[in-house]
Design an enzyme around this catalytic site. Structure first.
Site, short mmCIF file in Angstrom:
data_model
loop_
_atom_site.label_atom_id
_atom_site.label_comp_id
_atom_site.label_asym_id
_atom_site.label_seq_id
_atom_site.Cartn_x
_atom_site.Cartn_y
_atom_site.Cartn_z
N ASP A 333 24.99 50.80 23.52
CA ASP A 333 24.78 51.46 22.24
C ASP A 333 24.42 50.39 21.22
O ASP A 333 24.62 49.20 21.46
CB ASP A 333 26.06 52.20 21.83
CG ASP A 333 25.84 53.12 20.64
OD1 ASP A 333 24.68 53.26 20.21
OD2 ASP A 333 26.83 53.69 20.14
N ASP A 594 32.12 52.37 24.01
CA ASP A 594 33.47 52.39 23.42
C ASP A 594 33.87 53.78 22.94
O ASP A 594 34.88 53.94 22.26
CB ASP A 594 33.56 51.40 22.26
CG ASP A 594 32.56 51.72 21.15
OD1 ASP A 594 31.82 52.71 21.27
OD2 ASP A 594 32.52 50.96 20.15
N ASP A 598 32.23 58.07 26.88
CA ASP A 598 31.56 57.01 27.62
C ASP A 598 32.18 56.74 28.98
O ASP A 598 31.61 55.99 29.78
CB ASP A 598 31.56 55.71 26.80
CG ASP A 598 30.55 55.74 25.67
OD1 ASP A 598 29.59 56.51 25.76
OD2 ASP A 598 30.74 55.01 24.68
N ASN A 662 30.69 22.32 64.27
CA ASN A 662 31.83 21.91 65.07
C ASN A 662 32.01 22.79 66.32
O ASN A 662 32.50 22.34 67.35
CB ASN A 662 33.11 21.95 64.24
CG ASN A 662 33.22 20.75 63.32
OD1 ASN A 662 32.59 19.72 63.56
ND2 ASN A 662 34.00 20.87 62.26
N ASN A 687 41.41 20.55 59.84
CA ASN A 687 41.20 21.76 59.03
C ASN A 687 41.88 21.65 57.68
O ASN A 687 41.30 21.98 56.63
CB ASN A 687 41.71 22.98 59.80
CG ASN A 687 41.37 24.28 59.11
OD1 ASN A 687 40.25 24.48 58.66
ND2 ASN A 687 42.34 25.17 59.03
N ASP A 691 39.91 21.29 54.08
CA ASP A 691 40.12 22.41 53.15
C ASP A 691 40.57 21.92 51.78
O ASP A 691 40.27 22.55 50.76
CB ASP A 691 41.18 23.38 53.69
CG ASP A 691 40.61 24.33 54.72
OD1 ASP A 691 39.37 24.38 54.85
OD2 ASP A 691 41.39 25.03 55.39
#
Length: 847
Positions: A333, A594, A598, A662, A687, A691
């Protein structure tokens, strides 16, 4: 006599009198005291359909172990303990626990951060406590509370009407009824269907127009909405990004499991110990599956939400951040976004176009006496007149609604009953049969209609919003109703002006540069919309009116909507249709609203956006709430959303480039090595260490090229990336095997230590390459990623020299290996850079 603090449940409350329900709830017309409400809140719990949060930490921790592979690994480790292989089993369990605790800590922090942000946009309602009206969060509503309702309010609990005035409720979620239903106090039959309970209000519905006072009978899961939610177990539909992540995880896991089964079979055929082979295969599966993906996504989204909050953008649903960044059409709007949202009264004009104090006075009476939903127009009119209400008393009000599009009040002055109506010009003319000239003469409306329309078009073309004003002297002293809105006298016009914001031209240009097309959806007429468009830089806007929409088929709208700049004279129920049509064209559509009506469009949009000052129903329906109204806030939010998306994709690229390579390396090594390439505990440690830096990716810097346009999830692109960079990773793994076996004549421990060292360091450094489309030296990583990368490299280099190295199966490496490793890793980085340049140029770009 004191009121009870723990009222019993009231069955069939719509069939009981008000006094009976008040008595059963131990309440009164003035509601509860603060002390009683606090006790009941403790007894009944918060007024919400969500589960209580005190179990969330435990559930979050348990979820770290939800992978079947992780659980199988734990079981296998426990079996090895039973077979007296204590050291390896304890190390495996310890590494698994540390990895899970790391994920839990990160996700818990993310959840707490989001919970804090959501408190900033709580839905509130007006409750009478201690005989005083107060705005409190809906979670604090308890049975026995008396609530005050106005247009736009969400019903916080199943309630019995105590009193109402022209009250219309949207109950579509319960009854499927498109139009609002009128509610009145009284008694209804006990066996009445939900749609026929005209004296009851239900949690989750909302007020379209009118005012009311109601007694809350049930809250939370005991309400009709709570029963429906429990019965259907409905969930929010997945976003495109969530669906893509899920499919990607399944794809990678399937490939991993197939290869792990093959590797396990090879080890058994080579007559290696069965338990070692099982642990090796399971550890490999855990190490290669993207088990960190949920945590990375949660962390990325929560950090993105916090970054957006700094720019006054609050994210209610984290998954909407990706859609926010992918959005390429924004429907909005004009009021408060394009314009300043501060409506000013330009003039009040009679039917000849001359200023009229009488019209100003009548408009002021209408605006100042109305008790419904407060809006900028009434505030502007009230502020423009210096009179007072002395001598006038209000007798009745017919609130504004979106069907009539007008507001009427009846006031009394002395012996005169005066009904005054203002609203959309056509809606006001519809109830008039006469017009008043500037000289006060009354003439048939038909004689003045051409002049009225001419004045209206002239004012509209100048950019003014124009309302009509009408009145009539009413002989009745009883309530004036909508049926009495007839035979009125058209008095004149109210011309209002809401200028565009000074920065809006630049903001629209910024959106366009980000690949976001702005489309205005407004109830203003075509002339006003065209005038505004010119003021904000749209020289030749394509405009589609609500009338044209009504006459347009779905296929025609599908073709036209994408090329339309402004939808003018739009009715509330047409907004959703526009949004859905744009989505069918393959666009990611945001809608900013708003208003009371709506909510359907906010739900229909990929990203529903509202503001903190919006009516409750709009705020509740929105995915994102702005603490400041304006498109400039959205620009920063879109950029933050795209950064979040980019950093999430970085982890995907890192996981695929390392994991896929891998897999092939492990499969190949298992074919020719007389021992396991890595022990299970070494795989899990690899791992964990790889990580660790990736946990910081959410704070990484993002290149401008990554946020310059909307980007979507593209699993085919990721598959291609996985194959290309996974194969490069595998090639350098095999080169490392060759160095270890041919040049260094490595035994089992040296081989495992060497590959572990090279594998972790190369995987950690290659992150710096794949995290950006630019050459890595032109795009420096964020501070946390740099520190984490450096820390992991130091840890890996020092592990062979630590006292516990033998427990992990590691040994010291010959010095010449580090020279070879430096050469191999340098070659890997150079090769990855060359491949990256070719890949983005020839293969494609994500999004």
């Amino acid at each position: 006599m004191p009121l009870s603090s723990s009222p019993p449940s009231v069955e069939l409350f719509w069939s009981l009198s008000t006094d009976d329900v008040l008595r059963q709830l131990a309440s009164g017309q003035t509601g509860l005291s603060a002390e009683q409400a606090a006790t009941r809140l403790k007894d009944y719990g918060p007024n919400t359909l969500k589960a209580r949060s005190h179990t969330s930490s435990l559930i979050l921790f348990i979820n770290q172990f939800r992978s079947p592979l992780t659980l199988l690994l734990i079981v296998a480790a426990l079996i090895s303990i039973g077979l007296a292989d204590f050291t390896d089993a304890v190390i495996i369990l310890f590494i698994t626990l540390v990895s899970s605790l790391l994920g839990f800590w990160q996700e818990k922090g993310a959840a707490n951060a989001v919970a804090g942000l959501l408190k900033m946009v709580q839905i509130k309602c007006c409750i009478i406590r201690d005989n005083v009206e107060a705005e409190l969060p809906v979670e604090q509503v308890v049975p026995g509370d008396v609530i005050v309702l106005n247009a736009g309010d969400v019903i916080p609990g199943d309630s019995l009407l105590l009193e109402s005035k022209e009250l219309f409720i949207d109950e579509a979620a319960f009854t499927g009824e498109t139009f609002p239903v009128e509610k009145n106090s009284g008694v209804v039959a006990a066996d009445a269907q939900l749609a026929a309970r005209s004296n009851a209000l239900f949690m989750g519905s909302h007020v379209i127009s009118g005012t009311a006072k109601a007694l809350v009978v049930t809250t939370g899961k005991q309400t009709e909405l709570g029963k429906i939610s429990a019965r259907l177990r409905t969930s929010i539909p997945e976003t495109e990004f969530e669906r893509g992540i899920r499919h990607f995880g399944y794809m990678l896991m399937q490939i991993t499991l197939i290869l792990v089964i093959i590797i396990f079979g090879i080890n058994i055929l080579l007559h290696r110990p069965a338990l070692d082979s099982i642990l090796f295969s399971l550890a490999l599966a855990v190490g290669l599956t993207p088990q960190l993906l949920p945590a990375i996504i949660s962390i990325n989204l929560s950090i993105g939400a916090k970054a957006m909050a700094k720019n006054q953008v609050i994210v209610k649903r984290l998954s909407s951040i990706e859609n926010f960044g992918s959005m390429n059409i924004l429907c909005s709007d004009k009021t408060g976004t394009i314009t300043a949202g501060k409506v000013t009264l330009k003039d009040t004009l009679d039917t000849e176009g001359n200023h009229s104090e009488k019209i100003l006075h009548y408009a002021w009476l209408n605006a100042s006496f109305q008790k419904g939903f407060k809006n900028p127009i009434d505030e502007a009119i009230s502020a423009s007149y210096a009179g007072d209400k002395a001598g006038f008393t209000i007798q009745a009000e017919v609130p504004y609604d979106f069907i009539r599009k007008r507001l009427t009040v009846q006031v009394r002055s002395g012996q005169q009953n005066l009904a005054i109506t203002k609203g959309a010009l056509n809606a006001v003319i519809k109830v008039c049969d006469r017009a008043e000239t500037g000289a006060g003469q009354l003439i048939p409306l038909a004689d003045k209609l051409a002049s009225i329309n001419g004045q209206y078009e002239k004012l509209s073309a100048e950019g003014y919003r124009v309302l009509g004003v009408a009145y009539k002297n009413s002989s009745q002293a009883t309530d004036f109703t909508r049926n009495d809105e007839c035979d009125m006298i058209f008095l004149g016009f109210i011309a209002l002006f809401d200028p565009p914001k000074p920065e809006v031209r630049q903001t629209i240009l910024d959106l366009r540069n980000l690949g976001v097309q702005l489309k205005l959806i407004t109830g203003d007429n075509e002339l006003v919309a065209h005038s505004l468009a010119k003021q904000i830089g749209m020289e030749e806007p394509v405009i589609l009116t609500g009338k044209q929409l009504r006459e347009m088929s779905e296929s025609a709208l599908f073709q036209q909507a994408a090329h339309t700049d402004i939808f003018a004279e739009v009715e509330p129920n047409q907004k959703e249709r526009i949004i859905l049509s744009l989505k069918k064209s393959g666009n990611v559509v945001g809608f900013m609203g708003d208003g009371i009506n709506d909510a359907p469009a906010l739900h229909a949009a990929d990203v529903g956006i509202s503001v903190d000052t919006a009516v409750d129903v709009a705020k509740e329906a929105a995915d994102i709430v702005l603490l400041k109204n304006g498109l400039d806030v959205l620009v920063t939010g879109i950029v933050a959303g795209r950064k979040t998306f980019t950093n999430t994709m970085k982890y995907i690229f890192m996981a695929t480039s390392a994991n896929f390579g891998n897999m092939f390396s492990m499969a190949g090594a298992s074919l020719f090595l007389p021992f396991l390439p890595l022990f299970p505990k070494q795989i899990l440690l690899t791992n964990l260490l790889t990580d660790f830096p990736e946990m910081t990716i959410a704070t990484d810097s993002v290149d401008a090229v990554s946020v310059d346009k909307p980007r979507k999830w593209d699993i085919k692109f990721i598959q291609r990336f996985m194959i290309v960079f996974g194969m490069i990773s595998s090639v350098f793994d095999f080169l490392t095997f060759g160095v270890l076996l041919h040049f260094l004549k490595a035994d089992e421990k040296v081989f495992q230590t060497g590959w572990f060292t090279e594998s972790v360091i190369s995987a950690t450094l290659i992150v710096l390459v794949v995290r950006t489309r630019l050459p890595f030296f032109k795009s420096l990583p964020g501070r946390l990623l740099s520190v984490a990368t450096g820390a992991v490299i130091l840890v890996v280099l020092s592990i062979p020299f630590m006292p516990f190295a033998t427990l992990l199966g590691f040994t010291r490496l010959p010095g010449i290996f580090y020279a070879w490793m430096l050469l191999l890793i340098t070659g890997y980085i150079v090769m990855a850079e060359v491949a990256k340049k070719w890949f983005y140029k020839r293969v494609g770009r994500v999004g």
